[in-house]
Enzyme design. Structure first.
Site, PDB file in Angstrom:
ATOM      1  N   GLU A   1      12.917   3.798 -35.989  1.00 11.64           N
ATOM      2  CA  GLU A   1      12.629   2.395 -36.287  1.00 11.64           C
ATOM      3  C   GLU A   1      11.341   1.919 -35.617  1.00 11.64           C
ATOM      4  O   GLU A   1      11.369   1.231 -34.596  1.00 11.64           O
ATOM      5  CB  GLU A   1      13.851   1.554 -35.943  1.00 11.64           C
TER       6      GLU A   1
ATOM      7  N   HIS B   1      32.872  -1.772 -42.967  1.00 12.23           N
ATOM      8  CA  HIS B   1      31.838  -1.546 -41.954  1.00 12.23           C
ATOM      9  C   HIS B   1      32.425  -0.821 -40.752  1.00 12.23           C
ATOM     10  O   HIS B   1      33.511  -1.159 -40.298  1.00 12.23           O
ATOM     11  CB  HIS B   1      31.253  -2.904 -41.519  1.00 12.23           C
ATOM     12  N   HIS B   2      31.734   0.184 -40.294  1.00  9.31           N
ATOM     13  CA  HIS B   2      32.088   0.904 -39.072  1.00  9.31           C
ATOM     14  C   HIS B   2      30.880   0.954 -38.157  1.00  9.31           C
ATOM     15  O   HIS B   2      30.013   1.806 -38.343  1.00  9.31           O
ATOM     16  CB  HIS B   2      32.484   2.356 -39.377  1.00  9.31           C
ATOM     17  N   GLU B   3      30.793   0.047 -37.208  1.00 13.03           N
ATOM     18  CA  GLU B   3      29.741   0.191 -36.194  1.00 13.03           C
ATOM     19  C   GLU B   3      30.332   1.038 -35.072  1.00 13.03           C
ATOM     20  O   GLU B   3      31.359   0.685 -34.496  1.00 13.03           O
ATOM     21  CB  GLU B   3      29.295  -1.170 -35.660  1.00 13.03           C
TER      22      GLU B   3
ATOM     23  N   HIS C   1      23.667   3.441 -41.486  1.00  9.73           N
ATOM     24  CA  HIS C   1      22.576   2.869 -40.685  1.00  9.73           C
ATOM     25  C   HIS C   1      22.418   3.686 -39.403  1.00  9.73           C
ATOM     26  O   HIS C   1      23.374   4.311 -38.943  1.00  9.73           O
ATOM     27  CB  HIS C   1      22.840   1.393 -40.393  1.00  9.73           C
ATOM     28  N   GLU C   2      21.214   3.681 -38.843  1.00 11.28           N
ATOM     29  CA  GLU C   2      20.860   4.577 -37.733  1.00 11.28           C
ATOM     30  C   GLU C   2      21.313   6.009 -38.080  1.00 11.28           C
ATOM     31  O   GLU C   2      22.050   6.648 -37.356  1.00 11.28           O
ATOM     32  CB  GLU C   2      21.476   4.118 -36.405  1.00 11.28           C
TER      33      GLU C   2
ATOM     34  N   GLU D   1      19.645   3.685 -43.783  1.00 15.24           N
ATOM     35  CA  GLU D   1      18.555   2.904 -43.229  1.00 15.24           C
ATOM     36  C   GLU D   1      17.483   3.902 -42.788  1.00 15.24           C
ATOM     37  O   GLU D   1      16.770   4.441 -43.606  1.00 15.24           O
ATOM     38  CB  GLU D   1      19.099   2.058 -42.079  1.00 15.24           C
TER      39      GLU D   1
ATOM     40  N   GLU E   1      15.991  -6.567 -41.127  1.00 16.49           N
ATOM     41  CA  GLU E   1      16.549  -7.186 -39.917  1.00 16.49           C
ATOM     42  C   GLU E   1      15.489  -7.422 -38.833  1.00 16.49           C
ATOM     43  O   GLU E   1      15.615  -8.365 -38.051  1.00 16.49           O
ATOM     44  CB  GLU E   1      17.695  -6.333 -39.369  1.00 16.49           C
TER      45      GLU E   1
HETATM   46  C1  NOJ Z   1      22.247  -2.217 -37.071  1.00 14.40           C
HETATM   47  C2  NOJ Z   1      22.284  -2.222 -38.550  1.00 14.40           C
HETATM   48  O1  NOJ Z   1      21.060  -1.810 -39.096  1.00 14.40           O
HETATM   49  C3  NOJ Z   1      22.640  -3.608 -39.005  1.00 14.40           C
HETATM   50  O2  NOJ Z   1      22.594  -3.681 -40.414  1.00 14.40           O
HETATM   51  C4  NOJ Z   1      23.989  -3.984 -38.479  1.00 14.40           C
HETATM   52  O3  NOJ Z   1      24.255  -5.319 -38.819  1.00 14.40           O
HETATM   53  C5  NOJ Z   1      24.042  -3.841 -36.968  1.00 14.40           C
HETATM   54  N1  NOJ Z   1      23.539  -2.564 -36.565  1.00 14.40           N
HETATM   55  C6  NOJ Z   1      25.457  -4.012 -36.437  1.00 14.40           C
HETATM   56  O4  NOJ Z   1      26.263  -2.964 -36.904  1.00 14.40           O
END
Ligand code: NOJ
Ligand code: CA
Length: 691
Positions: free
Chosen positions: A179, A381-383, A460-461, A479, A485
């Site tokens: 990024e 969503h899975h963060e 993402h990441e 991503e 963002e």
């Molecule tokens: C980074 C992601 O790119 C973003 O889309 C997300 O909202 C946040 N992490 C939280 O998971």
């Protein structure tokens, strides 16, 4: 007279000696189907090299091949050629979804089999595929007696460039993964960079070095050794080893795309062609889609992921988003922050994420039933915040949980510093890189598992894309670069106007990106972010839906910002699955115009964007069907539009066009233009003005 005689003898001896020493060079050439690109495999005194030329001019000068190992001698010398085979391939395959429907895979292949001359000889093959749009090559280490367990400490592949080209790149081995803003410089000024690594030569050719089919190996970065000599630099394990495998195995393809225009890099499908065909069989359950979501509000600080007064993912808010999606025909609603784990510093407490427990103010039964009744799909969503052990422990339950609620698309996230991955079960304090073999394995495990559950992924990441969507079409988008963002919170003020004119020629060559376009409140009137804004015009936000390809495309703004906005019609209309893609203008870092044909209708869409400079681009519509009238629905920058001073000024108009029309696409500074072209009705042919 003594001296000249002596000199003569020395020369003679040297001549005789060099004759007996028999310096050997074997060279095998293989050319592209159109004959323009030639790859030479060279074995020089037992050392393997390759070289690439196009129309007789070097692209890659003689460059070394081979490996160094941890507990064994290097496999890069004392080699003899035990066989070579040439073959050709020409097949057109169909993408289940994509930026283009049919892709021709046409190449000539050379396979060379090498063996050491030592007492316990080891074997290695090299496979070269030469296309009209570039080359790919990889190593095969077959099953064999004297090479079983392999610990690669260096893949010695070199890319010795024939010139000091202009290059666009981001640095490798940084804390923020992929990024970063792209930098541009001569090759001779780079250090170690990520791929795709894109260059423009002084002869006007465009090159991009990348890799295809990255499977159980570590990611390749490129290190500069000499002026313009690059070497494969594999992201290491925490113990310094680069790759750990057992024979037999193959490496990813090392790829070099070669194009006459920058646009041809974009319509080169070499990376996909070098991946294995679809492994999942029937993929009719995989559906490209647009979505809105409880998301931008968190990035603007209006909502929180965490519980409390500003919690975004409440049942009531989710219903509001579902209502909006149903009303506007947007198929999906992403909901972030519904599950427990966000309270406190979620970046540091990855273990607290629970993927099956909602917060008290979010009722999954109610929300999912409401969505189903309205014909809207929730996107899960899975963060993980890069807590791999915590995620792997729960992932089966987490997937099953979503499926129970009819959710089969999941956005995952791995926020974390570049080298902070704690391997599952580790007690030694090891920290792995985000892009090393450990994580390449993890990401693939999740893709395969998701496929088993018939789940689509938006990662993402991620690790970089190497085209595996061909093999696993549920791996839809990712991503892997600075997205929208950054405009919400980045200390540097966000992505500058030229950023999205570089992305298509660099990051996007790897594959689709979930950039999340479509911000309408460009100056954040409703948020307290005085130092941030979106550095584009409104029309440019629309154009990004065409210039950036993704099978999942978000309308990223707060839904209230779309109410009573005529420009939102374009987002409602624009497809996410294409029959064909054409690049009409391309200048890296300055502008790009892309035309795409809808896969499910006769409509075409054009997106054109520019950097901070305003300009007018002429575009012939000769790709339209002959003898047919179309309506162009044009979303143009207003006459007084300017990304800095007047970003919201937009002109929406309609005109009749056909395949003889030349459009004059006028772009404001930092601006863009989005056009839908659809067949005209009889009444429109009479009533609408000609363009
Ligand atoms: C980074 C992601 O790119 C973003 O889309 C997300 O909202 C946040 N992490 C939280 O998971
Ligand atoms: Ca520029």
């Amino acid at each position: 007279m003594k001296r000249p005689l002596k000199l003569f003898t020395i020369i003679l001896l040297f001549f005789l000696f060099s004759q007996c020493r028999q310096s050997t060079e074997e060279r095998i050439n293989i050319s592209s189907p159109d004959g323009k690109i030639t790859v030479a495999f060279i074995l020089n005194n037992g050392v393997p090299y390759y070289q690439v030329s196009r129309s007789g001019k070097d692209i890659i000068k003689t460059s070394k091949l081979g490996f160094a190992f941890k507990d064994a001698a290097p496999l890069d010398r004392n080699l003899i050629l035990v066989g070579d085979q040439e073959s050709s391939f020409d097949e057109t395959w169909t993408q289940p979804w994509g930026e283009v429907k049919d892709i021709r895979n046409n190449y000539n292949e050379l396979r060379v089999r090498l063996k050491e001359t030592t007492d316990n000889p080891r074997k290695m093959n090299l496979v070269f595929r030469v296309y009209d749009d570039g080359i790919g090559f990889r190593y095969e280490l077959p099953e064999q007696e004297h090479l079983k367990s392999v610990q690669i400490t260096d893949e010695e592949t070199e890319f010795n460039l024939a010139g000091d080209h202009k290059a666009w790149w981001i640095k490798a081995y940084q804390w923020n993964r992929y990024e970063y803003l792209f930098q541009s410089s001569p090759v001779s000024e780079i250090d170690t960079v990520h791929t795709p690594f894109t260059m423009e030569t002084k002869d006007g050719l465009f090159l991009s070095i990348h890799e295809a089919a990255l499977t159980d190996y570590s990611s390749m970065t490129l290190a500069r050794k000499n002026k313009t000599d690059l070497e494969c630099d594999l992201v290491p394990w925490s113990d310094g080893t680069k790759v750990k495998r057992e024979t037999p195995f193959v490496t990813p393809w090392r790829t070099i795309q070669i194009a006459e225009t920058a646009g041809d890099l974009i319509t080169s499908y070499l990376i996909l062609n070098l991946n294995e065909p679809n492994k999942l069989g029937d993929v009719s359950w995989i559906k490209p889609a647009k979505y809105v979501g409880i998301w931008w509000g968190m990035h603007l600080g209006i909502y929180t992921w965490a519980s409390g007064e500003k919690h975004g993912a409440t049942t009531a808010n989710a219903k509001r988003y579902i209502d909006f999606a149903a009303k506007h025909g947007i198929p999906g609603v992403l909901i972030e922050g519904w599950n427990v784990g966000w309270d406190g510093d979620w970046l540091k407490n990855s273990d607290l994420f629970n993927f099956t427990t909602p917060y008290d103010d979010f009722n999954m039964d109610t929300v999912s039933a409401y969505a189903a009744a309205k014909g809207v799909k929730i996107i899960g969503h899975h963060e993980t915040s890069a807590g791999i052990a915590n995620y792997e422990r729960q992932v089966d339950d987490a997937f099953r949980y979503y499926l129970r609620y009819g959710i089969n698309t999941i956005k995952t996230g791995y926020v974390g510093h570049g080298q902070n991955i704690i391997p599952v079960g580790d007690t030694t304090g090891a920290r792995e890189w985000h892009h090393g073999q450990y994580m390449v394995r993890h990401y693939r495990k999740i893709v395969e598992k998701a496929a088993k559950y018939k789940i689509m992924l938006d990662v993402h990441e991620p690790i970089k894309d190497t085209g595996i969507r061909r093999t696993y079409p549920n791996m839809m988008t990712r991503e892997g670069a600075r997205g929208q963002e950054y405009n919400a919170w980045s200390k540097d003020g966000g992505n500058p106007p030229d950023y999205t004119t570089i992305l298509p020629f660099t990051r996007l060559l790897a594959g689709p990106m979930d950039f999340t376009p479509g911000i309408f409140d460009l100056t954040f009137k409703k948020a307290n972010r005085p130092n941030n804004r979106v550095n584009t015009t409104l029309a440019k936000q629309l154009a990004l839906y065409v210039t950036i390809y993704s099978p999942l495309q978000m309308a990223a703004d707060l839904i209230e910002n779309y109410e009573n906005q005529p420009a939102f019609q374009f987002i409602e209309d624009v497809p996410v699955d294409w029959q064909d893609t054409k690049v009409l203008h391309a200048k890296i870092g300055d502008y790009i115009t892309v035309a795409r044909k809808d896969r499910n209708s006769d409509d075409w869409y054009i997106g054109s964007i520019t950097d901070e400079q305003g300009r007018t681009l002429e575009t012939k519509l000769s790709f339209l069907d002959a003898n047919r009238k179309y309506v162009a629905e044009i979303y143009a920058d207003g006459a007084d539009a300017d990304w800095k001073t007047n970003p919201l000024s937009i002109d929406i108009s309609k005109a009749l066009v056909d395949n003889t029309t030349t459009l004059r696409i006028k772009l404001a500074p930092g601006g863009g233009q989005a056009i839908r072209i659809r067949p005209a009705t009889k009444e429109e042919i009479i009533s609408l003005p000609r363009y």
